[in-house]
Design a protein around this motif. Structure first.
Motif: not given
Length: 313
Positions: A46, A58, A60-61
Protein backbone atom coordinates in the motif's frame (compact mmCIF):
# COMPACT_ATOMS: atom_id res chain seq x y z
CA UNK A 1 -23.62 29.98 -24.88
CA UNK A 2 -23.47 26.48 -26.37
CA UNK A 3 -23.59 23.24 -24.41
CA UNK A 4 -19.81 22.93 -24.25
CA UNK A 5 -19.32 26.34 -22.68
CA UNK A 6 -22.29 25.93 -20.33
CA UNK A 7 -20.62 22.80 -18.93
CA UNK A 8 -17.34 24.57 -18.36
CA UNK A 9 -18.97 27.56 -16.72
CA UNK A 10 -21.04 25.24 -14.53
CA UNK A 11 -17.83 23.74 -13.11
CA UNK A 12 -16.41 27.22 -12.55
CA UNK A 13 -19.58 28.32 -10.76
CA UNK A 14 -19.44 25.26 -8.50
CA UNK A 15 -15.85 26.17 -7.68
CA UNK A 16 -16.87 29.68 -6.69
CA UNK A 17 -19.63 28.40 -4.42
CA UNK A 18 -17.31 25.79 -2.90
CA UNK A 19 -14.79 28.54 -2.13
CA UNK A 20 -17.47 30.53 -0.35
CA UNK A 21 -17.48 33.29 -2.95
CA UNK A 22 -20.58 34.82 -4.54
CA UNK A 23 -20.69 34.65 -8.33
CA UNK A 24 -18.12 33.28 -9.72
CA UNK A 25 -13.78 27.13 -26.50
CA UNK A 26 -12.42 25.94 -28.69
CA UNK A 27 -12.57 22.18 -29.06
CA UNK A 28 -9.15 20.60 -28.77
CA UNK A 29 -8.48 17.93 -31.33
CA UNK A 30 -4.94 17.18 -30.19
CA UNK A 31 -4.25 13.76 -28.75
CA UNK A 32 -2.93 13.19 -25.26
CA UNK A 33 0.41 11.45 -25.12
CA UNK A 34 -0.37 8.14 -23.44
CA UNK A 35 2.71 6.40 -22.05
CA UNK A 36 2.25 2.92 -20.71
CA UNK A 37 1.70 3.21 -16.98
CA UNK A 38 4.13 1.14 -14.98
CA UNK A 39 4.89 0.84 -11.33
CA UNK A 40 8.02 2.68 -10.30
CA UNK A 41 10.86 0.20 -9.72
CA UNK A 42 11.20 -0.45 -6.03
CA UNK A 43 7.81 1.02 -5.16
CA UNK A 44 5.08 -1.09 -3.62
CA UNK A 45 1.58 -0.95 -2.30
CA UNK A 46 0.00 0.00 0.00
CA UNK A 47 0.81 3.69 -0.44
CA UNK A 48 -0.55 6.64 1.52
CA UNK A 49 -1.20 10.03 -0.05
CA UNK A 50 -2.38 13.16 1.74
CA UNK A 51 -5.02 14.78 -0.45
CA UNK A 52 -6.58 18.24 -0.68
CA UNK A 53 -9.29 17.47 1.84
CA UNK A 54 -6.51 16.86 4.38
CA UNK A 55 -7.21 13.13 4.44
CA UNK A 56 -4.47 10.51 4.53
CA UNK A 57 -5.64 8.22 1.74
CA UNK A 58 -4.25 4.68 1.75
CA UNK A 59 -4.39 2.71 -1.49
CA UNK A 60 -3.95 -0.96 -0.60
CA UNK A 61 -3.06 -2.28 -4.06
CA UNK A 62 -2.35 -0.95 -7.53
CA UNK A 63 -5.73 0.28 -8.81
CA UNK A 64 -7.22 -1.57 -11.77
CA UNK A 65 -10.68 0.05 -11.78
CA UNK A 66 -10.74 3.85 -11.49
CA UNK A 67 -13.68 6.25 -11.52
CA UNK A 68 -13.00 9.96 -12.11
CA UNK A 69 -15.53 12.54 -10.94
CA UNK A 70 -14.09 15.67 -12.56
CA UNK A 71 -12.62 16.41 -16.02
CA UNK A 72 -9.21 17.53 -14.73
CA UNK A 73 -8.49 14.24 -12.93
CA UNK A 74 -9.72 12.32 -15.97
CA UNK A 75 -7.20 14.14 -18.12
CA UNK A 76 -4.44 13.53 -15.58
CA UNK A 77 -5.21 9.79 -15.49
CA UNK A 78 -5.17 9.50 -19.29
CA UNK A 79 -1.96 11.53 -19.55
CA UNK A 80 -0.36 9.05 -17.12
CA UNK A 81 -1.33 6.13 -19.36
CA UNK A 82 -4.16 4.93 -17.14
CA UNK A 83 -6.96 5.22 -19.67
CA UNK A 84 -7.58 1.49 -19.87
CA UNK A 85 -8.28 1.45 -16.12
CA UNK A 86 -10.93 4.18 -16.18
CA UNK A 87 -14.36 2.59 -15.80
CA UNK A 88 -16.43 5.68 -15.00
CA UNK A 89 -16.41 9.42 -15.72
CA UNK A 90 -18.93 12.26 -15.66
CA UNK A 91 -21.03 13.59 -18.53
CA UNK A 92 -18.88 16.73 -18.38
CA UNK A 93 -15.83 14.80 -19.58
CA UNK A 94 -15.11 15.05 -23.30
CA UNK A 95 -11.32 14.74 -23.48
CA UNK A 96 -9.60 12.69 -24.64
CA UNK A 97 -12.13 11.33 -27.18
CA UNK A 98 -11.97 7.87 -25.58
CA UNK A 99 -14.06 9.09 -22.64
CA UNK A 100 -17.15 9.11 -24.85
CA UNK A 101 -17.25 5.32 -24.59
CA UNK A 102 -16.82 5.18 -20.81
CA UNK A 103 -19.74 4.72 -18.40
CA UNK A 104 -21.15 8.01 -17.09
CA UNK A 105 -21.80 8.47 -13.38
CA UNK A 106 -23.66 11.78 -13.48
CA UNK A 107 -22.50 15.32 -14.13
CA UNK A 108 -21.94 17.97 -11.46
CA UNK A 109 -24.35 15.86 -9.42
CA UNK A 110 -22.72 12.45 -9.05
CA UNK A 111 -24.83 9.30 -8.94
CA UNK A 112 -23.31 7.64 -5.88
CA UNK A 113 -25.07 4.33 -6.45
CA UNK A 114 -23.70 4.13 -9.97
CA UNK A 115 -20.18 4.80 -8.75
CA UNK A 116 -20.47 2.06 -6.15
CA UNK A 117 -21.89 -0.32 -8.75
CA UNK A 118 -18.78 0.05 -10.90
CA UNK A 119 -16.74 -1.42 -8.02
CA UNK A 120 -13.78 0.95 -8.31
CA UNK A 121 -10.67 0.38 -6.23
CA UNK A 122 -9.89 4.12 -6.56
CA UNK A 123 -12.07 7.17 -7.11
CA UNK A 124 -10.42 10.39 -8.30
CA UNK A 125 -12.30 13.47 -7.17
CA UNK A 126 -12.00 17.11 -6.18
CA UNK A 127 -13.24 19.28 -3.31
CA UNK A 128 -15.68 20.57 -5.95
CA UNK A 129 -17.49 17.25 -5.53
CA UNK A 130 -18.44 18.39 -2.04
CA UNK A 131 -20.29 15.92 0.17
CA UNK A 132 -20.02 13.20 -2.47
CA UNK A 133 -16.40 12.58 -1.41
CA UNK A 134 -17.30 11.80 2.19
CA UNK A 135 -20.39 9.85 1.13
CA UNK A 136 -18.28 7.54 -1.03
CA UNK A 137 -15.73 7.15 1.74
CA UNK A 138 -18.47 6.26 4.20
CA UNK A 139 -19.46 3.47 1.81
CA UNK A 140 -15.97 2.02 1.95
CA UNK A 141 -14.52 3.41 -1.29
CA UNK A 142 -11.01 4.81 -1.56
CA UNK A 143 -11.27 8.42 -2.73
CA UNK A 144 -8.35 10.69 -3.61
CA UNK A 145 -9.46 14.33 -3.82
CA UNK A 146 -7.14 16.79 -5.55
CA UNK A 147 -7.45 20.44 -6.42
CA UNK A 148 -5.11 23.14 -7.74
CA UNK A 149 -4.97 26.92 -7.41
CA UNK A 150 -1.60 27.30 -9.13
CA UNK A 151 0.61 25.67 -11.71
CA UNK A 152 2.61 24.05 -8.93
CA UNK A 153 -0.71 22.83 -7.55
CA UNK A 154 -1.42 21.13 -10.88
CA UNK A 155 1.99 19.45 -10.65
CA UNK A 156 1.17 18.30 -7.12
CA UNK A 157 -2.16 16.85 -8.26
CA UNK A 158 -0.30 14.89 -10.94
CA UNK A 159 2.23 13.64 -8.36
CA UNK A 160 -0.54 12.48 -6.04
CA UNK A 161 -2.45 10.65 -8.74
CA UNK A 162 0.81 9.09 -9.94
CA UNK A 163 1.70 7.87 -6.48
CA UNK A 164 -1.79 6.49 -5.82
CA UNK A 165 -1.84 4.54 -9.09
CA UNK A 166 1.73 3.27 -9.32
CA UNK A 167 2.55 5.71 -12.13
CA UNK A 168 5.21 7.72 -10.30
CA UNK A 169 7.66 7.68 -13.19
CA UNK A 170 4.97 8.76 -15.66
CA UNK A 171 3.97 11.61 -13.34
CA UNK A 172 7.55 12.86 -13.13
CA UNK A 173 7.87 12.71 -16.91
CA UNK A 174 4.62 14.58 -17.45
CA UNK A 175 5.58 17.32 -14.99
CA UNK A 176 9.00 17.68 -16.64
CA UNK A 177 7.31 18.05 -20.04
CA UNK A 178 4.92 20.70 -18.71
CA UNK A 179 7.72 22.57 -16.94
CA UNK A 180 9.70 22.65 -20.20
CA UNK A 181 6.67 24.05 -22.03
CA UNK A 182 6.30 26.71 -19.34
CA UNK A 183 9.96 27.73 -19.46
CA UNK A 184 9.88 28.04 -23.26
CA UNK A 185 7.10 30.61 -22.92
CA UNK A 186 8.63 32.46 -19.97
CA UNK A 187 11.95 32.85 -21.78
CA UNK A 188 10.28 34.47 -24.79
CA UNK A 189 8.64 37.20 -22.68
CA UNK A 190 11.29 37.60 -19.97
CA UNK A 191 12.92 40.66 -21.55
CA UNK A 192 9.71 42.73 -21.62
CA UNK A 193 10.06 45.59 -19.09
CA UNK A 194 7.39 45.62 -16.39
CA UNK A 195 6.03 48.99 -17.50
CA UNK A 196 5.58 47.71 -21.07
CA UNK A 197 3.70 44.55 -20.16
CA UNK A 198 0.18 44.57 -21.53
CA UNK A 199 -2.81 45.09 -19.25
CA UNK A 200 -5.26 42.20 -19.57
CA UNK A 201 -8.95 41.91 -18.75
CA UNK A 202 -10.24 38.31 -18.51
CA UNK A 203 -13.93 37.43 -18.70
CA UNK A 204 -15.12 34.06 -17.49
CA UNK A 205 -18.77 35.10 -17.93
CA UNK A 206 -20.29 38.03 -19.85
CA UNK A 207 -22.12 39.55 -16.86
CA UNK A 208 -19.06 40.16 -16.37
CA UNK A 209 -17.10 37.98 -13.94
CA UNK A 210 -13.32 37.93 -14.00
CA UNK A 211 -10.35 36.31 -12.23
CA UNK A 212 -8.54 37.69 -9.20
CA UNK A 213 -4.90 37.51 -8.25
CA UNK A 214 -5.19 34.25 -6.30
CA UNK A 215 -6.27 32.10 -9.27
CA UNK A 216 -4.10 30.00 -11.54
CA UNK A 217 -5.48 31.82 -14.58
CA UNK A 218 -3.99 34.99 -13.11
CA UNK A 219 -0.72 33.10 -12.76
CA UNK A 220 -0.87 32.12 -16.43
CA UNK A 221 -1.41 35.74 -17.45
CA UNK A 222 1.58 36.84 -15.36
CA UNK A 223 3.84 34.08 -16.69
CA UNK A 224 2.77 35.02 -20.22
CA UNK A 225 4.03 38.56 -19.66
CA UNK A 226 0.69 40.22 -19.00
CA UNK A 227 -0.74 42.23 -16.10
CA UNK A 228 -4.18 41.19 -14.91
CA UNK A 229 -6.12 44.42 -14.27
CA UNK A 230 -8.10 42.61 -11.53
CA UNK A 231 -5.04 41.17 -9.79
CA UNK A 232 -5.80 43.05 -6.56
CA UNK A 233 -9.12 41.21 -6.25
CA UNK A 234 -9.66 37.63 -5.08
CA UNK A 235 -11.42 34.62 -6.54
CA UNK A 236 -13.88 35.21 -9.38
CA UNK A 237 -15.42 38.61 -8.71
CA UNK A 238 -18.13 40.35 -10.66
CA UNK A 239 -16.96 43.76 -11.85
CA UNK A 240 -18.88 46.71 -13.24
CA UNK A 241 -18.40 47.74 -16.84
CA UNK A 242 -17.43 51.22 -15.65
CA UNK A 243 -14.53 49.79 -13.67
CA UNK A 244 -13.25 47.90 -16.71
CA UNK A 245 -13.41 51.12 -18.74
CA UNK A 246 -11.36 52.84 -16.05
CA UNK A 247 -8.79 50.03 -16.05
CA UNK A 248 -8.50 50.44 -19.86
CA UNK A 249 -6.98 47.03 -20.66
CA UNK A 250 -4.80 46.55 -23.74
CA UNK A 251 -6.17 43.05 -24.38
CA UNK A 252 -9.48 41.36 -23.53
CA UNK A 253 -9.60 37.58 -23.14
CA UNK A 254 -12.77 35.50 -22.78
CA UNK A 255 -13.07 31.87 -21.67
CA UNK A 256 -16.68 31.23 -22.69
CA UNK A 257 -16.62 31.36 -26.48
CA UNK A 258 -16.29 33.94 -29.21
CA UNK A 259 -17.58 37.23 -27.84
CA UNK A 260 -15.73 40.00 -29.70
CA UNK A 261 -18.81 41.73 -31.11
CA UNK A 262 -20.89 41.56 -27.94
CA UNK A 263 -18.00 42.84 -25.84
CA UNK A 264 -17.12 45.67 -28.22
CA UNK A 265 -20.76 46.87 -28.38
CA UNK A 266 -21.12 47.47 -24.63
CA UNK A 267 -21.87 51.09 -23.68
CA UNK A 268 -18.65 53.04 -23.27
CA UNK A 269 -16.36 50.11 -24.08
CA UNK A 270 -15.44 51.68 -27.40
CA UNK A 271 -13.11 53.89 -25.32
CA UNK A 272 -11.10 50.86 -24.12
CA UNK A 273 -7.71 50.38 -25.78
CA UNK A 274 -8.34 46.67 -26.44
CA UNK A 275 -11.60 47.44 -28.25
CA UNK A 276 -10.05 50.25 -30.28
CA UNK A 277 -7.25 47.92 -31.39
CA UNK A 278 -9.63 44.97 -31.94
CA UNK A 279 -7.66 42.90 -29.42
CA UNK A 280 -10.51 40.76 -28.09
CA UNK A 281 -9.67 37.06 -28.10
CA UNK A 282 -11.27 33.78 -27.02
CA UNK A 283 -9.18 31.32 -25.03
CA UNK A 284 -9.55 27.56 -25.14
CA UNK A 285 -11.44 27.05 -21.85
CA UNK A 286 -10.14 23.50 -21.35
CA UNK A 287 -6.57 24.78 -21.44
CA UNK A 288 -7.13 27.78 -19.19
CA UNK A 289 -9.87 26.88 -16.69
CA UNK A 290 -9.29 23.18 -15.99
CA UNK A 291 -6.29 22.47 -13.69
CA UNK A 292 -4.95 19.58 -15.74
CA UNK A 293 -2.07 18.58 -18.03
CA UNK A 294 -3.02 20.98 -20.83
CA UNK A 295 -2.72 24.13 -18.72
CA UNK A 296 0.73 24.88 -20.17
CA UNK A 297 -0.87 24.88 -23.62
CA UNK A 298 -3.15 27.57 -22.24
CA UNK A 299 -0.11 29.52 -21.05
CA UNK A 300 1.36 29.44 -24.55
CA UNK A 301 -1.94 30.44 -26.11
CA UNK A 302 -2.17 33.50 -23.85
CA UNK A 303 1.43 34.52 -24.54
CA UNK A 304 0.97 34.14 -28.30
CA UNK A 305 -2.11 36.36 -28.15
CA UNK A 306 -0.34 39.03 -26.09
CA UNK A 307 2.98 39.04 -27.97
CA UNK A 308 2.56 37.27 -31.31
CA UNK A 309 5.76 38.78 -32.68
CA UNK A 310 7.84 36.95 -30.08
CA UNK A 311 6.56 33.57 -31.28
CA UNK A 312 7.37 34.15 -34.94
CA UNK A 313 11.10 34.02 -34.29
Amino acid sequence: MNRRFRRIFAWMLVFVLAAGLFGCGNPDAAKVDKPQAAQEPGSSFPVTVKDDTGAEVTVDREPKRIVSLIPSTTEIAFALGLGDRIVGVTANDDYPPEVKEIEKVGDINVNVEKVVGLKPDLVLASPLNGETVEKLRSLGLTVLSVDAQSLEGVYESIRRVGKATGAVKEADQLIAKMEKEKEQVVQKVASIPEEERLKVWVEVDPTPFTVGGDTFLNELITLAGGRNVAADMKGWPQVSGEKVIKWNPDVILTTYGKADKSVASRPGWDRIAAVKANRIHSLNPDWTTLPGPRVTKGLKQIAQILYPERFRR
